[in-house]
Enzyme design. Sequence first.
Site, mmCIF file in Angstrom:
data_model
loop_
_atom_site.group_PDB
_atom_site.id
_atom_site.type_symbol
_atom_site.label_atom_id
_atom_site.label_comp_id
_atom_site.label_asym_id
_atom_site.label_seq_id
_atom_site.Cartn_x
_atom_site.Cartn_y
_atom_site.Cartn_z
ATOM 1 N N LYS A 52 44.083 44.989 42.939
ATOM 2 C CA LYS A 52 44.096 43.891 41.686
ATOM 3 C C LYS A 52 42.632 43.709 41.319
ATOM 4 C CE LYS A 52 44.430 40.156 44.916
ATOM 5 N NZ LYS A 52 45.244 39.324 45.592
ATOM 6 N N TYR A 282 12.684 29.764 36.397
ATOM 7 C CA TYR A 282 13.169 28.421 35.654
ATOM 8 C C TYR A 282 13.183 27.227 36.851
ATOM 9 C CZ TYR A 282 14.814 31.423 31.967
ATOM 10 O OH TYR A 282 15.116 32.539 30.967
HETATM 11 C C1 PLP Z 1 45.388 39.462 46.970
HETATM 12 C C2 PLP Z 1 46.900 39.734 47.795
HETATM 13 C C3 PLP Z 1 46.924 40.319 48.853
HETATM 14 C C4 PLP Z 1 45.733 41.055 49.672
HETATM 15 O O1 PLP Z 1 45.116 39.751 50.375
HETATM 16 P P1 PLP Z 1 43.731 40.435 51.318
HETATM 17 O O2 PLP Z 1 43.560 39.198 52.061
HETATM 18 O O3 PLP Z 1 42.648 41.010 50.469
HETATM 19 O O4 PLP Z 1 44.476 41.477 51.995
HETATM 20 C C5 PLP Z 1 48.030 40.319 49.495
HETATM 21 N N1 PLP Z 1 49.106 39.855 48.738
HETATM 22 C C6 PLP Z 1 49.063 39.009 47.722
HETATM 23 C C7 PLP Z 1 50.429 38.515 46.977
HETATM 24 C C8 PLP Z 1 47.797 38.894 47.091
HETATM 25 O O5 PLP Z 1 47.675 38.264 46.034
#
Ligand code: PLP
Length: 411
Positions: A52, A282
């Site tokens: 994702k 800044y």
């Molecule tokens: C993002 C996510 C993961 C992965 O989690 P990590 O800690 O990055 O391994 C797994 N399951 C769901 C439902 C998520 O949203």
Amino acid sequence: MTYPATTGEFSAASGPDPRHERSAVIDLEAIRHNVRRLAAAASPAKVMAVVKADAYGHGAVPVARAALQAGASWLGVAHISEALALRAAGIDAPLLAWLHTTDSNFGAAVAAGVDIGCSGWELERIVAAAREQERPARVHLKVDTGLGRNGATPEAWDRLVGEAVEYQDQGLLRVVGIFSHLAVADEPERPETDQQVAAFREALAIAEDAGVDPEVRHLANTPATLSRPDTHFDMVRVGLGIYGLSPFDGQTSAELGLRPAMTLRTLVSQCKEVPEGQGVSYGLHYRTRTASTLALIPLGYADGVPRVATGGPVRVAGKTYPVVGRIAMDQMVIDLGPEASGAALQGAEAELFGNGVDGGPTVDEWARAAGTINYEVVTRISPRVPRRFINEDERADAGNNLVGVPGKGAA
Ligand SMILES: *Cc1c(COP(=O)(O)O)cnc(C)c1O
């Protein structure tokens, strides 16, 4: 989101490759190494690579391909639109999307063979899409075992399972999976994970009693994959770990056998001698204590470097310096001190973070400087920073490495 391909995109006629100026270099061999490491920890459970948010900033399509090469058998994303982009790139592995709104395109998901996470209200939409597409939907029912985000509450679970089984009997869907998500797996000493595992087992028993025979039951994220074998079930969903980062406060990537896959680097834009008392950036919150040499680093918060992260490390010519003064939209400054001279380092390689193996700066140091977590640092590196993929081909060795990026040759 698309990033330039690894090679061939910029011909000599179009001038220098902008990826030499600044880039997030993604080592796909590191991704493959990390997937193999996590697959070994999870075995015999399968691995879903979570890609994702453009693979946490690393580039969803190349990372998905590398993860599948290295033994992941599923892919996971939040949004149906992210799943459709992977399908459009020709990736046909099992693929789950779990976060929806009433405007999500369930019809396109069913048509593309994307598995759909379902917490309750989605079921009617999914069934309508299956009717319209004349194709059974593939569904993973999600139960909230304590995180308090999506997933059916234990009270609503019976009914959701019952309705899903009815639709399954009508041939409108198949319940492929049952899943939940953990809240505190990164803190292994806390008791709530035990409670979530128990609640998950109860939800599974209810579903099995109702006649559901899921192919994959899945609960574990990266920290649970590494620390809690009792959470593995049939499959683990790993994100952070495949990028080579540690989910645990007191443990480094190396201690976990992981290799950070992203190197964020650029070239020193300007290097100049200034007098004692020179204000920097800044607000003039930093002033040189002696006559000194300042180096300008052409990355800023528009590139996703957190504005609050003054003090974050930048390595130039083998030495690491903290950022001084405010980080601006496009740039930041390091103070090379009185020994450096003039324009000597103009054009030199500047590394904000990398694989960390040779004592170089790390994502974790930037996370500390910004008061956030390593997940956020890499994920927020913006589209203005070109991604450059190295070690794309499993069989290739050093041949396609980026010249001048420290520590990348041996990976
Ligand atoms: C993002 C996510 C993961 C992965 O989690 P990590 O800690 O990055 O391994 C797994 N399951 C769901 C439902 C998520 O949203």
